[in-house]
Design a protein around this motif. Structure first.
Motif, PDB file in Angstrom:
ATOM      1  N   GLY A   1       0.825  -1.201   0.000  1.00 13.33           N
ATOM      2  CA  GLY A   1       0.000   0.000   0.000  1.00 13.33           C
ATOM      3  C   GLY A   1       0.858   1.249   0.000  1.00 13.33           C
ATOM      4  N   VAL A   2       0.223   2.378  -0.199  1.00 14.78           N
ATOM      5  CA  VAL A   2       0.939   3.652  -0.267  1.00 14.78           C
ATOM      6  C   VAL A   2       1.798   3.868   0.971  1.00 14.78           C
ATOM      7  CG1 VAL A   2       0.654   6.158  -0.381  1.00 14.78           C
ATOM      8  CG2 VAL A   2      -0.825   4.686  -1.757  1.00 14.78           C
ATOM      9  N   LEU A   3       1.244   3.589   2.132  1.00 12.06           N
ATOM     10  CA  LEU A   3       1.981   3.734   3.392  1.00 12.06           C
ATOM     11  C   LEU A   3       2.516   2.413   3.898  1.00 12.06           C
ATOM     12  CD1 LEU A   3       2.830   5.480   5.853  1.00 12.06           C
ATOM     13  CD2 LEU A   3       0.552   5.053   6.817  1.00 12.06           C
TER      14      LEU A   3
ATOM     15  N   ALA B   1      -4.426  -3.585  -6.911  1.00 10.88           N
ATOM     16  CA  ALA B   1      -3.453  -4.499  -7.522  1.00 10.88           C
ATOM     17  C   ALA B   1      -2.425  -5.022  -6.528  1.00 10.88           C
ATOM     18  CB  ALA B   1      -2.757  -3.797  -8.686  1.00 10.88           C
ATOM     19  N   VAL B   2      -2.154  -4.269  -5.464  1.00  9.26           N
ATOM     20  CA  VAL B   2      -1.134  -4.694  -4.491  1.00  9.26           C
ATOM     21  C   VAL B   2      -1.763  -5.295  -3.233  1.00  9.26           C
ATOM     22  CG1 VAL B   2       0.530  -2.996  -5.317  1.00  9.26           C
ATOM     23  CG2 VAL B   2      -1.032  -2.379  -3.473  1.00  9.26           C
ATOM     24  N   SER B   3      -3.043  -5.623  -3.296  1.00 10.70           N
ATOM     25  CA  SER B   3      -3.746  -6.116  -2.113  1.00 10.70           C
ATOM     26  C   SER B   3      -3.142  -7.423  -1.605  1.00 10.70           C
ATOM     27  CB  SER B   3      -5.226  -6.322  -2.432  1.00 10.70           C
ATOM     28  OG  SER B   3      -5.893  -6.871  -1.309  1.00 10.70           O
ATOM     29  N   LYS B   4      -2.979  -7.502  -0.292  1.00 14.03           N
ATOM     30  CA  LYS B   4      -2.499  -8.716   0.372  1.00 14.03           C
ATOM     31  C   LYS B   4      -3.576  -9.315   1.282  1.00 14.03           C
ATOM     32  CE  LYS B   4       1.539  -7.906  -1.424  1.00 14.03           C
ATOM     33  NZ  LYS B   4       2.021  -8.698  -2.582  1.00 14.03           N
ATOM     34  N   PHE B   5      -4.738  -8.675   1.317  1.00 18.55           N
ATOM     35  CA  PHE B   5      -5.780  -9.076   2.256  1.00 18.55           C
ATOM     36  C   PHE B   5      -6.317 -10.462   1.891  1.00 18.55           C
ATOM     37  CE2 PHE B   5     -10.126  -9.033   3.964  1.00 18.55           C
ATOM     38  CZ  PHE B   5      -9.862  -8.653   5.279  1.00 18.55           C
TER      39      PHE B   5
END
Length: 368
Positions: free
Chosen positions: A313-315, A353-357
């Motif tokens: 995520g961004v942060l 696109a970067v989701s890890k959930f």
């Protein structure tokens, strides 16, 4: 010989009086004539660094000690110049360090006590800033700048009226909704975070700033919902709300209105403050604010207690142990690009696109 000795002595920074030849007339009591002393004192006051202790006059003039060569004088002058430059640099470092100490002390004081209420007659330069505006790891502030887990501050502008995932972990996902304003004069879009949607386990927490045409200081502009139901918390400093559906989840007001803190034991702590864009802010930063909207947004400070090493995520990505910062950190405004890969279809969607959930085992698995 006497003239050469006087010149060499003067080059080394010795007092002019010490360079006088032995032929100087003596007074009745045996002392030397000091009629030239006022001029020598004037030269002493103007000379820096202070002159070194001079050899005896008789040694210079009678040949007991030969005048130093010009090369030695040049080396001494260079060493003195280096020493002065080093002292000045050291002084600048000490001054910068002291300023950082003062800023950090002030920031800690603000974070540990309820923030000041913004007064209408306060100097705008000293106006109350929310906890998210202190550049500590995990903060988000203004148009929005983030300070990552690595301590580097950068900007992520996103897009107006869209959602982006700022933290995505195995069992924790946080999206942010961006609002914006276009300044046609400068042909630039400005954005701020208006709300966040926190997904953990089977639960959804919403924290958002309520739109206001005119900012009212004594009115609360923060809306909070949990699993779709509104949370009503008293407008009093330190007022609390404790969830019955999720153990360890609580809310607390850090000011009478417009500042709250959300805690989930062993998982996260989120401080949020509602802040408007004032006419003064708009004038300084050319935001192009109009009378139709005060652009109320939220400043945040995030603390995470159990992030995994795949967080993104961004942060969130800045908290990974193997994170490599590819931004130009020497720029005045380091900017994180790649907005499309952080885009989410909704505030509680986990489809960026970067989701890890993955939601495996509920929130207690993350805390463990």
């Amino acid at each position: 010989m006497a003239q050469n000795a006087t010149i060499a002595c003067h080059r080394l920074g010795f007092h002019r009086q010490s360079c006088l030849p032995d032929s100087q007339p003596e007074l009745d009591d045996g002392s030397r004539d000091v009629t030239i002393q006022p001029q020598a004192d004037h030269l002493r006051r103007r000379r820096w660094p202070p002159p070194l202790a001079a050899p005896a006059i008789s040694d210079l003039t009678r040949g007991a000690t030969k005048p130093p060569p010009a090369a030695a004088c040049d080396r001494a002058a260079r060493r003195a110049a280096v020493a002065v430059a080093r002292d000045r640099a050291s002084h600048r470092r000490r001054r910068h360090h002291r300023r950082r100490q003062i800023c950090h002390a002030y920031a800690c004081a603000r974070d540990s006590t309820p923030p000041m209420r913004r007064g209408r007659e306060e100097d705008p330069r000293h106006r109350r800033r929310s906890p998210g505006c202190v550049e500590f790891p995990g903060t988000s502030c203004g148009d929005p700048s983030f300070t990552g887990g690595d301590g580097v501050t950068y900007y992520f502008h996103g897009r107006k009226d869209q959602d982006f995932c700022i933290v995505s972990d195995v069992d924790l996902h946080i999206n942010a909704h961006f609002i914006g304003n276009h300044n046609p004069v400068y042909k630039r879009n400005f954005t701020w975070i208006q709300a966040i949607g926190v997904t953990f386990g089977d639960h959804r927490l919403y924290v958002g700033a309520r739109k206001a045409v005119v900012w009212e200081e004594d009115e609360d502009h923060i809306d909070i919902t949990f699993n779709g139901g509104p949370i009503n918390i008293d407008t009093a400093n330190n007022a609390q709300w404790v969830s019955k559906a999720q153990s360890g989840l609580s809310l607390q007001r850090t000011d009478v209105v417009n500042s709250i803190k959300v805690d989930l034991a062993n998982v996260f702590s989120i401080s949020a403050s509602a802040v408007p864009i004032t006419d003064e802010d708009s004038k300084i930063h050319s935001y192009g604010k109009t009378a139709k909207d005060s652009l109320v947004h939220l400043d945040f400070r995030f603390k995470f207690h159990s992030l995994s090493d795949v967080v993104d995520g961004v942060l969130g990505q800045t908290y990974r142990s193997n994170y490599v910062n590819k931004m130009n950190v020497t720029a005045k405004m380091p900017i994180m690009g790649g907005a499309p890969k952080y885009f989410s279809s909704g505030l509680f969607s986990t489809d960026c696109a970067v989701s890890k959930f993955r939601h495996i085992g509920g929130v207690h698995a993350l805390a463990a």
